[in-house]
Every structure is written in C-alpha cells, then in structure tokens.
Design an enzyme around this catalytic site. Structure first.
Site, mmCIF file in Angstrom:
data_model
loop_
_atom_site.group_PDB
_atom_site.id
_atom_site.type_symbol
_atom_site.label_atom_id
_atom_site.label_comp_id
_atom_site.label_asym_id
_atom_site.label_seq_id
_atom_site.Cartn_x
_atom_site.Cartn_y
_atom_site.Cartn_z
ATOM 1 N N ALA A 61 0.826 -1.209 0.000
ATOM 2 C CA ALA A 61 0.000 0.000 0.000
ATOM 3 C C ALA A 61 0.864 1.264 0.000
ATOM 4 O O ALA A 61 1.675 1.450 -0.901
ATOM 5 C CB ALA A 61 -0.983 -0.041 1.167
ATOM 6 N N SER A 62 0.750 2.098 1.015
ATOM 7 C CA SER A 62 1.414 3.410 0.984
ATOM 8 C C SER A 62 2.927 3.345 1.112
ATOM 9 O O SER A 62 3.594 4.383 0.959
ATOM 10 C CB SER A 62 0.844 4.330 2.066
#
Length: 394
Positions: A61-62
C-alpha cells in the site's frame, strides 16, 4: 546487536499470533549493511494452515509512496524536471484547480486555488489533495474516485488522475499537510515525463538495478501461492477479510484488469526487496555498486520540509516519508533523522542513519487500530542495540 535480545521480538510476535491479534508477520532488520534478523511468524493463510514464509508477498500500500518519490528525484537528477515545476507542466489538466471551502452551514463553495500546485507540494503532501473526502467529497464520489485502492480499475491511472483535476480539493496548495492522492498524481507525472508506464519505469530504473525481484504492481501467476491473505481485526480476534477490492487473495492483484498502476498504494513486495530499497537510501543512494540517487538528493529527501504544517510530535515530513526531529517529543526510541512510513495493511518501516539501521515489518491486517505491535517492535529493536553506531569511535 544482541541476538538474545532480538529473540524477545520473536517471542512477542509469536504471542500476538497465539492471541489472534496478528495472522502472520515477516520482520527484517539490517545493521551496518548486514541482515541481522529475519523472522517469519504465524500464517500466510490461517484457514489453509499455510505458515508464513520470509519470501511471502505483501500488499505494501502506501509504502509504494517512497518508491515513487525516489522515481521523481531520479527524474530531477536526469535533468528532466524540477521540484519547483508547476504540476500543469506535466499534466495540463491541472492548469487551473479549485478548492471546496466550507460555507459555515454544512455546505461548501468552490473557489479557485490561490496558487498552482508544484511537484514539491505533491512530495510533501501539501498540494491540498485528499482521498476524496471532506468538503466537496460528493463530487469525488460521483466521479468514482474515493479511497486509495486502484488495482481493480479498468482505466489507466493517468486517466483517473486527469479526472481528479476537475474536482475541488479540500485545501489550497502549500497551506496544510493533506494526505491523499498526491503520490498517485506523481506516478502520472513519472509517466508523462519519462514516456514510459509507471510499472516499466520502476522496473527498469529501480527494481532491476536493486535486484528487487519480487516487487510488482500485479502478482505474476507463478508467484500467486506466496501472496499473504488479508485479515480483519475487530478487537475480538481475526477473521478472513471478505471478498472485495484490495482484500481477497484471488482478486485484482492476481487476475486483473492489470491496467492501473497506483503510485500511491499499488505495489506488492517482500521484506527482502523492500529492505534492499531502504538500504540503498541508507547508503546514500547506491547499493552494491548500483547508484540510484546522489547522496545530496537522499539528504534533501530526508530533511523536514514542513515545520509547523506537520503536527506529529517530534516529527517532520520530508520528500516521501516522515522524519524524526526530536526524540524526546516523539516519546519513543529512535534517533534524530530517522525516517519511515507505513501502509494500509498495517505494515511499517523505518531507517535510522545514526544507528545504521533498517527495519521492515510486513503483515496483512485491516484495520490495525488497537494493536500496539508497532510500538513494541520499535522498543525491542532498539533494546537490542548493544553499541550505538552514533557514539562508536571513528
């Protein structure tokens, strides 16, 4: 580092698994350029009884944001762009943007942005771009642009980003830290500036040179059995995440449509690969003779750029990640200058240049609220440092 003290970390992680607070975890620690700890604990798939392995693939993800931020800095070093460039130089749809300002009665007024968005604004999350919520969120919902997940989209990310330009943002450029689509927009800038798709640029310029052999936007089918399952933690134990975008095992990361390369949250990786990426940053932009960035660029990325606009205690924000500015104010072990971030599936990482330390922690839990494993990880890693690199002679 003390191997005996690092064993306490293994014991603690085993207890989280036994208590059904975590499904499985891979942790990798580098000190002074060497891997001093790597453990896979728990399960990749609890229902199938499949144990976690150190080469398991995780949705990071991030943590993708740091990789794309490096790509932007590489393009500056190439002479292709400048951080001071207006975004519209590369994405003309952003020539004139708007802001949704609350009107005091529960509504909002759409007004012109006070100035142009720059690439530096995007790197520091001060472009005013959120994740489709807040004032004006109804227009983002109508445009079907909300949340951070892109892998299920059938349109290329550049098209999605161009559609964002017509929507009102929650803040004026440069005025506040607003976490959102900034790095997805930067991914589109990489495509526009390089003439390549984001996946091709990252593969050719970062992943292949660093031998990050298991980092992809979409999982190759021959590696499907290594992708860790996502679990929900509602505070009363773990349940397998329901089928849906970003949650299921046999979903978009494996089967398609494989067209949207999210620079903000799209990558799948391993602890080994991400550790190599972070070691490159710790080593001043090069790893094993392959230079990705200059030392001066890494130094620029790992300085606080925001001051009071980033309000976490003892921390600032650099070009792609948070940066420690005051150990006492932060109240947790670390060093001034350590930098890191995390991902939506409860993964985290940090690099501590003063201690020559890299830590990668990967798991797949949503949501992660109420868990204290990140704090325990940091405490036990620093408790294992028997000599401070910052105080070592020479």
């Amino acid at each position: 580092m003390s191997s005996e003290r690092l064993d306490r970390l293994t014991t603690a992680l085993d207890q989280y698994v036994d208590d059904e607070r975590l499904p499985g975890v891979v942790v990798r620690v580098h000190r002074a350029g060497s891997v001093v700890y790597e453990e896979a604990v728990g399960f990749r798939d609890r229902e199938a009884g499949a144990p976690m392995r150190s080469d398991a693939l995780f949705r990071i993800a991030s943590q993708t944001k740091a990789v794309v931020s490096v790509a932007i800095m590489m393009l500056q070093e190439d002479g292709t762009l400048l951080l001071s460039d207006p975004l519209s130089r590369w994405l003309p749809a952003f020539a004139e943007t708007t802001v949704a300002e609350p009107d005091g009665s529960g509504g909002y007024a759409v007004v012109p942005a006070r100035r142009a968005i720059t690439l530096r604004d995007l790197l520091t999350h001060t472009a005013g771009v959120g994740y489709g919520g807040g004032p004006g969120g109804d227009t983002w919902a109508d445009a079907d642009i909300t949340g951070w997940y892109f892998a299920h989209r059938t349109e290329p990310v550049r098209q999605t980003v161009d559609r964002m330009a017509a929507l009102p943002f929650p803040s004026h450029p440069g005025e506040a830290f607003v976490y959102g689509y900034s790095t997805d927009i930067l991914g589109a800038v990489v495509e526009a500036a390089s003439g390549e798709t984001l996946d091709a640029f990252l593969r050719d310029r970062i992943f292949d040179p660093l031998d990050m052999r298991d980092t992809h936007f979409f999982v190759p089918r021959e590696k499907a059995g290594r992708l860790a399952v996502v679990y929900n933690n509602d505070g009363e134990g773990l349940t397998r995440a329901p089928e849906g975008p970003g949650m299921n095992t046999q979903g978009e990361y494996l089967e398609g449509p494989r067209t949207s390369f999210s620079g903000g949250a799209g990558l799948v990786s391993t602890a080994r690969d991400y550790g190599r990426f972070l070691q490159m940053l710790l080593d001043g932009g090069a790893l094993e003779g392959r230079r990705i960035l200059s030392p001066s660029t890494v130094a620029l990325m790992t300085q606080d750029h925001l001051g009071d606009r980033y309000r976490a205690p003892g921390a600032g924000f650099g070009l792609g990640f948070t940066v420690r500015t005051d150990v006492g104010a932060a109240g947790v072990p670390g060093s001034v200058g350590d930098f890191g971030w995390g991902g939506a599936y409860h993964s985290t990482y940090w690099v501590d240049p003063a201690e020559e330390l890299v830590v990668v922690y990967l798991t797949q839990v949503r949501p992660g609220g109420g868990l204290d494993d990140h704090a325990r990880l940091r405490a036990l890693v620093y408790a294992s440092l028997l000599e401070s690199a910052a105080l070592a002679p020479g």
